[in-house]
Design an enzyme around this catalytic site. Sequence first.
Site, PDB file in Angstrom:
ATOM      1  N   ASN A  10       0.872  -1.176   0.000  1.00 14.28           N
ATOM      2  CA  ASN A  10       0.000   0.000   0.000  1.00 14.28           C
ATOM      3  C   ASN A  10       0.910   1.228   0.000  1.00 14.28           C
ATOM      4  OD1 ASN A  10      -1.800   2.038   0.410  1.00 14.28           O
ATOM      5  ND2 ASN A  10      -2.429   1.401   2.472  1.00 14.28           N
ATOM      6  N   LYS A  39       0.141   4.263  -0.404  1.00 17.18           N
ATOM      7  CA  LYS A  39      -0.491   5.486   0.145  1.00 17.18           C
ATOM      8  C   LYS A  39      -0.194   6.681  -0.773  1.00 17.18           C
ATOM      9  CE  LYS A  39      -0.283   3.393   4.683  1.00 17.18           C
ATOM     10  NZ  LYS A  39      -0.121   3.531   6.127  1.00 17.18           N
ATOM     11  N   HIS A  99      -9.625   1.583   5.329  1.00 17.80           N
ATOM     12  CA  HIS A  99      -8.326   1.825   5.972  1.00 17.80           C
ATOM     13  C   HIS A  99      -8.510   2.886   7.063  1.00 17.80           C
ATOM     14  CE1 HIS A  99      -4.168   2.853   6.633  1.00 17.80           C
ATOM     15  NE2 HIS A  99      -3.818   1.763   5.970  1.00 17.80           N
ATOM     16  N   GLY A 139       2.551   2.977  10.819  1.00 13.70           N
ATOM     17  CA  GLY A 139       3.453   4.105  10.618  1.00 13.70           C
ATOM     18  C   GLY A 139       4.214   4.536  11.868  1.00 13.70           C
ATOM     19  N   SER A 185       3.646  -1.386  10.528  1.00 16.18           N
ATOM     20  CA  SER A 185       5.102  -1.362  10.741  1.00 16.18           C
ATOM     21  C   SER A 185       5.780  -2.692  10.427  1.00 16.18           C
ATOM     22  CB  SER A 185       5.429  -0.908  12.172  1.00 16.18           C
ATOM     23  OG  SER A 185       4.974   0.408  12.380  1.00 16.18           O
TER      24      SER A 185
HETATM   25  P1  13P Z   1       3.087   0.919   7.687  1.00 12.92           P
HETATM   26  O1  13P Z   1       3.613  -0.383   7.176  1.00 12.92           O
HETATM   27  O2  13P Z   1       3.790   2.104   7.124  1.00 12.92           O
HETATM   28  O3  13P Z   1       2.989   0.925   9.171  1.00 12.92           O
HETATM   29  O4  13P Z   1       1.581   1.058   7.141  1.00 12.92           O
HETATM   30  C1  13P Z   1       0.720   0.005   7.309  1.00 12.92           C
HETATM   31  C2  13P Z   1      -0.512   0.292   6.566  1.00 12.92           C
HETATM   32  O5  13P Z   1      -1.273   1.166   6.927  1.00 12.92           O
HETATM   33  C3  13P Z   1      -0.780  -0.498   5.356  1.00 12.92           C
HETATM   34  O6  13P Z   1      -2.071  -0.303   4.914  1.00 12.92           O
END
Ligand code: 13P
Length: 256
Positions: A9, A11, A96, A174, A213
């Site tokens: 993902n 983002k 999400h 995150g 994470s």
């Molecule tokens: P991170 O791996 O950056 O923590 O994000 C996880 C996430 O939200 C995947 O959809």
Amino acid sequence: MKKNFIVANWKLNGNIETISNFLKYLKLKIPLYSQYNKIVIAPSTIYLERVYRKIKDINVFLGAQDVDINKKGAFTGETSILMLEDIGVKYVIVGHSERRFFHNETDKLIAKKFGLIKSLNLIPILCIGESANEKKQNKTEKILKNQLDVIFEYFGEKAFINAIIAYEPIWAIGTGVSADPIYVQSIHKLIKNHINKYNANNIEKLIVQYGGSVNSKNAKSFLEQPDIDGLLIGSASLMHKEFLKILKISNDILCK
Ligand code: 13P
């Protein structure tokens, strides 16, 4: 044959150069790592088609990060499920926590989007998870069951056939602080048991991923758990070396 379901993902990240570079390396390694992995890349909407052109001939699938609730009409700035389907999207992330939080998406709206995605035979990846506060107050189980029950209320016992669940505790997203794999295993078991109560037939096929994470250092500890069927990866999926390492780890676990 069991495969781990690994989703990148991206983002709100990436540009033409970084994406081309990432896909160049992915393409080189994919024959090695796709045997035991089902791999999905979910870039920002604007890059979906570009990514699709590069992955359509390799064993990698296209995912979208969101979809609008309307199929067409006067909805400036939105993206329709028909458009996603038209350009080759197979999976759509829905619910999400970043959309729930920053865009005020409610369980009801998420359920409607979930149904819309399924109505076109695309596969929703439903994200569920508790906040740090909810965890502290021992509300995790209640929150997760509620998030699932809304979907059951709308779509009945077959709701999770051809659908994927991603357990993403909000406090692990995150933050660099992933959840404990044993804890995640127990939550996945709880999710599966809950779904099993509605529809026992599908439970073997149900995929429950973990997200929050994940990186190449901790991926193995998650994927070794019997009920963690894949990973939904944010920041670690932006770097090709890191993502490829995770694919290798995942592949190696299953090819033993
Ligand atoms: P991170 O791996 O950056 O923590 O994000 C996880 C996430 O939200 C995947 O959809």
